[in-house]
Design an enzyme around this catalytic site. Sequence first.
Site, mmCIF file in Angstrom:
data_model
loop_
_atom_site.group_PDB
_atom_site.id
_atom_site.type_symbol
_atom_site.label_atom_id
_atom_site.label_comp_id
_atom_site.label_asym_id
_atom_site.label_seq_id
_atom_site.Cartn_x
_atom_site.Cartn_y
_atom_site.Cartn_z
ATOM 1 N N ASP A 1 105.496 65.487 64.566
ATOM 2 C CA ASP A 1 105.739 65.581 66.007
ATOM 3 C C ASP A 1 106.899 66.558 66.203
ATOM 4 O O ASP A 1 107.264 67.295 65.274
ATOM 5 C CB ASP A 1 106.000 64.190 66.613
ATOM 6 C CG ASP A 1 107.315 63.577 66.131
ATOM 7 O OD1 ASP A 1 107.984 64.187 65.266
ATOM 8 O OD2 ASP A 1 107.678 62.491 66.622
ATOM 9 N N CYS B 1 107.818 62.576 61.106
ATOM 10 C CA CYS B 1 108.382 62.372 62.444
ATOM 11 C C CYS B 1 109.866 62.070 62.265
ATOM 12 O O CYS B 1 110.409 62.241 61.166
ATOM 13 C CB CYS B 1 107.622 61.325 63.246
ATOM 14 S SG CYS B 1 107.766 59.621 62.660
ATOM 15 N N THR C 1 111.750 59.248 62.234
ATOM 16 C CA THR C 1 112.026 58.193 61.245
ATOM 17 C C THR C 1 110.976 58.137 60.145
ATOM 18 O O THR C 1 111.174 57.448 59.145
ATOM 19 C CB THR C 1 112.010 56.811 61.929
ATOM 20 O OG1 THR C 1 110.702 56.619 62.499
ATOM 21 C CG2 THR C 1 113.069 56.693 63.011
ATOM 22 N N HIS D 1 102.612 54.067 41.409
ATOM 23 C CA HIS D 1 102.213 52.665 41.616
ATOM 24 C C HIS D 1 101.253 52.465 42.783
ATOM 25 O O HIS D 1 100.487 51.510 42.782
ATOM 26 C CB HIS D 1 103.453 51.784 41.869
ATOM 27 C CG HIS D 1 104.283 51.587 40.634
ATOM 28 N ND1 HIS D 1 105.382 50.758 40.614
ATOM 29 C CD2 HIS D 1 104.170 52.116 39.387
ATOM 30 C CE1 HIS D 1 105.920 50.777 39.394
ATOM 31 N NE2 HIS D 1 105.214 51.603 38.634
ATOM 32 N N HIS E 1 98.091 48.352 38.869
ATOM 33 C CA HIS E 1 98.333 48.889 40.208
ATOM 34 C C HIS E 1 97.018 49.148 40.947
ATOM 35 O O HIS E 1 96.948 49.000 42.169
ATOM 36 C CB HIS E 1 99.178 50.161 40.122
ATOM 37 C CG HIS E 1 100.505 49.916 39.487
ATOM 38 N ND1 HIS E 1 101.457 49.113 40.066
ATOM 39 C CD2 HIS E 1 101.017 50.322 38.295
ATOM 40 C CE1 HIS E 1 102.519 49.046 39.281
ATOM 41 N NE2 HIS E 1 102.266 49.761 38.188
HETATM 42 C C1 RB5 Z 1 110.772 60.813 68.552
HETATM 43 O O1 RB5 Z 1 111.942 60.759 69.290
HETATM 44 C C2 RB5 Z 1 110.711 59.668 67.561
HETATM 45 O O2 RB5 Z 1 110.593 58.450 68.230
HETATM 46 C C3 RB5 Z 1 109.572 59.870 66.590
HETATM 47 O O3 RB5 Z 1 109.722 61.094 65.954
HETATM 48 C C4 RB5 Z 1 109.469 58.848 65.474
HETATM 49 O O4 RB5 Z 1 110.705 58.641 64.852
HETATM 50 C C5 RB5 Z 1 108.782 57.597 65.807
HETATM 51 O O5 RB5 Z 1 108.533 56.744 64.936
#
Ligand code: RB5
Length: 149
Positions: free
Chosen positions: A14, A72, A74, A105, A140
Amino acid sequence: MKSIDELKIAICSDHAGYELKIRLIEFINSKNVKELKDFGAFTAESSDYPDYAHPMASAVENQDYDFGISICGTGNGISMTVNKHAGIRAALCWTPEIARLARLHNNANVLSLPARFVSFEEACEMVDVFFSTDFEGGRHQRRIDKISC
Ligand code: RB5
């Protein structure tokens, strides 16, 4: 394990993962990957990760690509999305050792990265180890066979 010049890799992000993705595309292309397809996002403007994650996951699931990379902020939202696909085992990784174990694994076929929590250098190390580590099989495989519900 095939070498990277024999691999077809799909990648998506994203907006939060966009810059890291662009830098990783350059890094991976410098290794003479067989094919690397970017499924978007194509700008750093705010966007919704499922719009890119689902087409990328389908392409890996259909075996048009050997592996995927999803990025993304996180790494969580995009890995939750691609893991909705039955043929996908996406691993959220933040150290090279976790990336190594994801292959060894879990036979992970998608490397998910948290762009806001890893450096470019760390991401490159994870890419290198993920695409050079083979699945160990054995016990595994038995565990992986029990994942689907
Ligand atoms: C975007 O701000 C953020 O929420 C997205 O990149 C991600 O971390 C969501 O899980």
